[in-house]
Write an enzyme that holds these catalytic residues in place. Structure first.
Site, PDB file in Angstrom:
ATOM      1  N   LYS A 260       0.659  -1.194   0.392  1.00 58.68           N
ATOM      2  CA  LYS A 260       0.178   0.144   0.234  1.00 58.68           C
ATOM      3  C   LYS A 260       0.984   1.331   0.350  1.00 58.68           C
ATOM      4  O   LYS A 260       0.512   2.139  -0.809  1.00 58.68           O
ATOM      5  CB  LYS A 260      -0.988   0.500   1.475  1.00 58.68           C
ATOM      6  N   ASN A 261       1.554   1.115   1.035  1.00 58.09           N
ATOM      7  CA  ASN A 261       2.514   2.610   1.399  1.00 58.09           C
ATOM      8  C   ASN A 261       3.684   2.716   0.516  1.00 58.09           C
ATOM      9  O   ASN A 261       4.185   3.937  -0.281  1.00 58.09           O
ATOM     10  CB  ASN A 261       2.944   2.697   2.427  1.00 58.09           C
TER      11      ASN A 261
ATOM     12  N   ARG B  41      -8.858  -0.400   5.031  1.00 60.32           N
ATOM     13  CA  ARG B  41      -7.863  -0.157   4.037  1.00 60.32           C
ATOM     14  C   ARG B  41      -6.094  -0.451   4.019  1.00 60.32           C
ATOM     15  O   ARG B  41      -5.284   0.250   2.842  1.00 60.32           O
ATOM     16  CB  ARG B  41      -7.213   1.616   5.160  1.00 60.32           C
TER      17      ARG B  41
ATOM     18  N   CYS C  24      -4.152  13.211  12.854  1.00 62.43           N
ATOM     19  CA  CYS C  24      -5.517  11.618  12.580  1.00 62.43           C
ATOM     20  C   CYS C  24      -4.610  11.428  14.042  1.00 62.43           C
ATOM     21  O   CYS C  24      -4.140  11.833  15.095  1.00 62.43           O
ATOM     22  CB  CYS C  24      -5.139  11.473  11.595  1.00 62.43           C
TER      23      CYS C  24
ATOM     24  N   ASP D 206       4.582   1.221  12.281  1.00 59.38           N
ATOM     25  CA  ASP D 206       3.774   0.082  11.329  1.00 59.38           C
ATOM     26  C   ASP D 206       3.494  -1.317  11.866  1.00 59.38           C
ATOM     27  O   ASP D 206       2.576  -2.078  12.017  1.00 59.38           O
ATOM     28  CB  ASP D 206       3.563   0.205  10.069  1.00 59.38           C
TER      29      ASP D 206
ATOM     30  N   ARG E  37       0.680  14.929  12.977  1.00 62.36           N
ATOM     31  CA  ARG E  37       0.743  14.393  11.350  1.00 62.36           C
ATOM     32  C   ARG E  37       1.379  16.003  10.747  1.00 62.36           C
ATOM     33  O   ARG E  37       0.418  15.979   9.407  1.00 62.36           O
ATOM     34  CB  ARG E  37       0.041  13.678  10.565  1.00 62.36           C
TER      35      ARG E  37
HETATM   36  C1  EPZ Z   1       4.149   6.872   5.958  1.00 70.15           C
HETATM   37  O1  EPZ Z   1       3.841   8.465   6.951  1.00 70.15           O
HETATM   38  C2  EPZ Z   1       3.478   6.213   6.077  1.00 70.15           C
HETATM   39  N1  EPZ Z   1       2.107   5.907   5.522  1.00 70.15           N
HETATM   40  C3  EPZ Z   1       2.662   5.309   7.130  1.00 70.15           C
HETATM   41  O2  EPZ Z   1       2.034   4.149   7.668  1.00 70.15           O
HETATM   42  C4  EPZ Z   1       3.967   5.222   7.700  1.00 70.15           C
HETATM   43  O3  EPZ Z   1       3.471   4.833  10.120  1.00 70.15           O
HETATM   44  C5  EPZ Z   1       4.790   6.521   8.717  1.00 70.15           C
HETATM   45  O4  EPZ Z   1       5.516   7.296   6.921  1.00 70.15           O
HETATM   46  C6  EPZ Z   1       6.503   6.315   9.090  1.00 70.15           C
HETATM   47  O5  EPZ Z   1       6.672   4.831   9.256  1.00 70.15           O
HETATM   48  C7  EPZ Z   1       2.546   6.457   4.183  1.00 70.15           C
HETATM   49  O6  EPZ Z   1       3.422   5.825   3.484  1.00 70.15           O
HETATM   50  C8  EPZ Z   1       1.186   6.077   3.200  1.00 70.15           C
HETATM   51  P1  EPZ Z   1       5.845  10.649   8.207  1.00 70.15           P
HETATM   52  P2  EPZ Z   1       4.084   9.209   6.702  1.00 70.15           P
HETATM   53  O7  EPZ Z   1       6.490  12.049   7.386  1.00 70.15           O
HETATM   54  O8  EPZ Z   1       4.638   9.967   5.298  1.00 70.15           O
HETATM   55  C9  EPZ Z   1       6.451  13.714  11.420  1.00 70.15           C
HETATM   56  C10 EPZ Z   1      -0.090   3.025   8.277  1.00 70.15           C
HETATM   57  O9  EPZ Z   1       0.210   2.588   9.202  1.00 70.15           O
HETATM   58  N2  EPZ Z   1       6.066  15.198  10.490  1.00 70.15           N
HETATM   59  O10 EPZ Z   1       7.199  10.105   7.605  1.00 70.15           O
HETATM   60  O11 EPZ Z   1       2.503  10.160   7.181  1.00 70.15           O
HETATM   61  C11 EPZ Z   1       5.306  13.397  11.746  1.00 70.15           C
HETATM   62  O12 EPZ Z   1       4.478  14.095  12.611  1.00 70.15           O
HETATM   63  C12 EPZ Z   1       0.319   3.909   7.857  1.00 70.15           C
HETATM   64  O13 EPZ Z   1       0.711   1.940   7.038  1.00 70.15           O
HETATM   65  C13 EPZ Z   1       6.325  16.274  10.284  1.00 70.15           C
HETATM   66  O14 EPZ Z   1       7.044  16.914  11.581  1.00 70.15           O
HETATM   67  O15 EPZ Z   1       4.882   9.441   7.459  1.00 70.15           O
HETATM   68  C14 EPZ Z   1       6.011  12.683  12.601  1.00 70.15           C
HETATM   69  O16 EPZ Z   1       6.276  12.331  13.409  1.00 70.15           O
HETATM   70  C15 EPZ Z   1       0.265   4.988   8.850  1.00 70.15           C
HETATM   71  N3  EPZ Z   1       6.572  17.052   9.474  1.00 70.15           N
HETATM   72  C16 EPZ Z   1       7.154  11.853  12.086  1.00 70.15           C
HETATM   73  O17 EPZ Z   1       7.554  12.897  11.003  1.00 70.15           O
HETATM   74  C17 EPZ Z   1       6.205  16.750   8.134  1.00 70.15           C
HETATM   75  O18 EPZ Z   1       5.736  16.907   7.158  1.00 70.15           O
HETATM   76  C18 EPZ Z   1       7.539  11.046  10.437  1.00 70.15           C
HETATM   77  O19 EPZ Z   1       6.735  10.611   9.995  1.00 70.15           O
HETATM   78  C19 EPZ Z   1       5.878  15.507   8.105  1.00 70.15           C
HETATM   79  C20 EPZ Z   1       6.011  14.122   9.284  1.00 70.15           C
END
Ligand code: EPZ
Length: 420
Positions: free
Chosen positions: A22-23, A399, A117, A307, A122
């Site tokens: 998915k990701n 999902r 969420c 995850d 996020r």
């Molecule tokens: C991706 O989310 C995945 N989703 C998530 O999978 C996964 O948990 C996550 O990466 C971490 O591995 C998809 O790929 C669609 P991040 P993403 O940006 O990209 C902070 C699942 O269950 N951050 O790496 O949204 C954020 O708040 C899902 O399949 C900022 O501060 O995650 C978090 O604490 C859930 N500013 C950390 O970084 C930003 O602009 C990591 O988030 C962006 C992120």
């Protein structure tokens, strides 16, 4: 709204084929917006989030043809709209991934601002800062991110303050069509980022270093169509391995890339599983043993994946000993523990750590979760519990897990979907 009814206590045995990731599929589908030519994407998982992304592409004007073998043909020549509406973004945060590609190809984009969420606030500030560094003019009006770069984006040297998967993906896609060279530092190293980079390279992008923390992209004037097969889902694979280990069973997973789950396999061995690995298969045998508790701390790849955190928490609830599970990526991702305690688990929360004291068994109960992986962990808890467990709000599972009840039934689980 549907639920899953599980009668637990049976060891799982058998073999399973892992679905497409998915990701990886979500950013790849967003990346198809970068070309006006036709791209064909194979091995897409059959999931709600994928349907939502297809709906979003459709609403931007993309022509889509789906074949019966989980493939899709995307025709980007007909895009006539650069606005991702609130109605779709609110159901799937990954919609933000169309921002970089739309802006890079059309010089403008509007994407509804994704809210927080269940698992945390996020923010997307790093996506926006990176695009600004590439020359975009970004404002937030009426709940929409409005981005403009009429003369095109230009390459930039960007250091991401936090490792962000989606931020890296958005900027990587944007940079493929920017004027000049972009360097992304402190980039996410997740296999899904590498899969996206390989897809973009197949479209003619010039990218070096994906999979390391520094990615270099030389912008090109246009990308072309290609055929691409999405990588296997390492989180789905890990979830089934934990489910089988928790029940004391044995499984052969096929169509998987073992190096992507190396740290998960290490933790499962520590929990007492016998594991053997082939180039694209993993065999796990728990031989009826009760698992030993394991400590995990989540971190960006190649660390232990956030995850997989909830699933290991579930494993620890019935393990021998005390397992500490520390979540460092998202602020609010230990929520499933309260539901597990309702099933007889002994979990205490201290800050961002769950201290899980293993019990010989859990008791079935009606439970519900508010995110995808938490729901999967409750299914695992239901599979080991005595009696009946009903996991409610099953749309979270749909999902991210293709045909979960059929896959678990094929391993001998007593699980069925109820609609009510
Ligand atoms: C991706 O989310 C995945 N989703 C998530 O999978 C996964 O948990 C996550 O990466 C971490 O591995 C998809 O790929 C669609 P991040 P993403 O940006 O990209 C902070 C699942 O269950 N951050 O790496 O949204 C954020 O708040 C899902 O399949 C900022 O501060 O995650 C978090 O604490 C859930 N500013 C950390 O970084 C930003 O602009 C990591 O988030 C962006 C992120």
């Amino acid at each position: 709204m549907g639920s899953l009814l599980i009668r637990g206590g049976r060891p799982l045995h058998g073999r399973l084929k892992v679905s497409g990731a998915k990701n990886a599929a979500l950013p790849i589908l967003a990346g198809t917006l970068l070309t006006q030519e036709v791209t064909r994407i194979h091995n897409l998982p059959h999931l709600h989030d994928i349907t939502t992304m297809m709906e979003l592409l459709g609403c931007l004007g993309v022509g889509l043809t789906v074949d019966e073998r989980l493939g899709i043909e995307v025709d980007g020549s007909s895009v006539n709209n650069v606005r991702a509406p609130y109605e779709l973004v609110k159901t799937m945060r990954a919609s933000i991934l169309v921002l970089g590609p739309l802006l890079a190809r059309f010089g403008e984009a509007e994407v509804s601002f994704p809210g927080g969420c269940a698992i945390g606030s996020r923010p997307v500030d790093l996506h926006l800062k990176g695009l600004e560094a590439m020359g975009a003019d970004i404002t937030v009006e009426d709940g929409y991110i409005k981005a403009k770069a009429p003369g095109g984006l230009r390459g930039a040297d960007i250091t991401l303050e936090t490792v962000t998967v989606g931020g890296t993906e958005n900027l990587l896609m944007a940079a493929t069509l920017a004027h000049g060279k972009t360097v992304l530092r402190n980039a996410a190293r997740e296999p899904e980022v590498v899969d996206l980079a390989q897809f973009l390279i197949a479209m003619g992008a010039k990218i070096a270093g994906a999979g390391s923390s520094t990615i270099e992209i030389e912008g090109v004037s246009a990308l072309h169509g290609c055929d691409y097969t999405v990588m296997p889902d390492r989180i789905e694979a890990g979830t089934y391995l934990v489910a089988v280990a928790a029940t004391g069973g044995k499984v052969r997973l096929e169509g998987v890339i073992p190096s992507h789950v190396a740290i998960v396999l290490d933790k499962l061995r520590e929990a007492g599983a016998d594991i053997s690995v082939e180039s694209d298969a993993i065999e796990l045998d728990m031989a009826g043993r009760r698992p030993s508790a394991v400590a995990v701390t989540t971190a960006p790849y190649p660390g232990f994946p956030t995850d997989m955190q909830a699933q290991f928490t579930a494993l620890n609830t019935i393990a021998e000993g005390v397992g500490r599970v520390t979540e460092t990526v998202f602020e609010n991702r230990l929520i499933q523990t309260h539901e597990m305690n309702r099933m007889g688990a002994d979990i205490q929360i201290e800050g961002n750590t769950a201290i899980v004291t293993g019990r010989p068994t859990l008791r079935g109960a009606p439970v519900m979760a508010s995110d995808l992986r938490a729901s999967a962990s409750l299914v695992i808890a239901g599979l080991v519990a005595s009696g009946e467990t009903v996991v409610d709000r099953i749309y979270h599972i749909d999902r991210g897990y293709e045909c979960i009840e059929e896959k678990l039934q094929s391993l001998g689980a007593d699980i069925r979907r109820q609609t009510h």
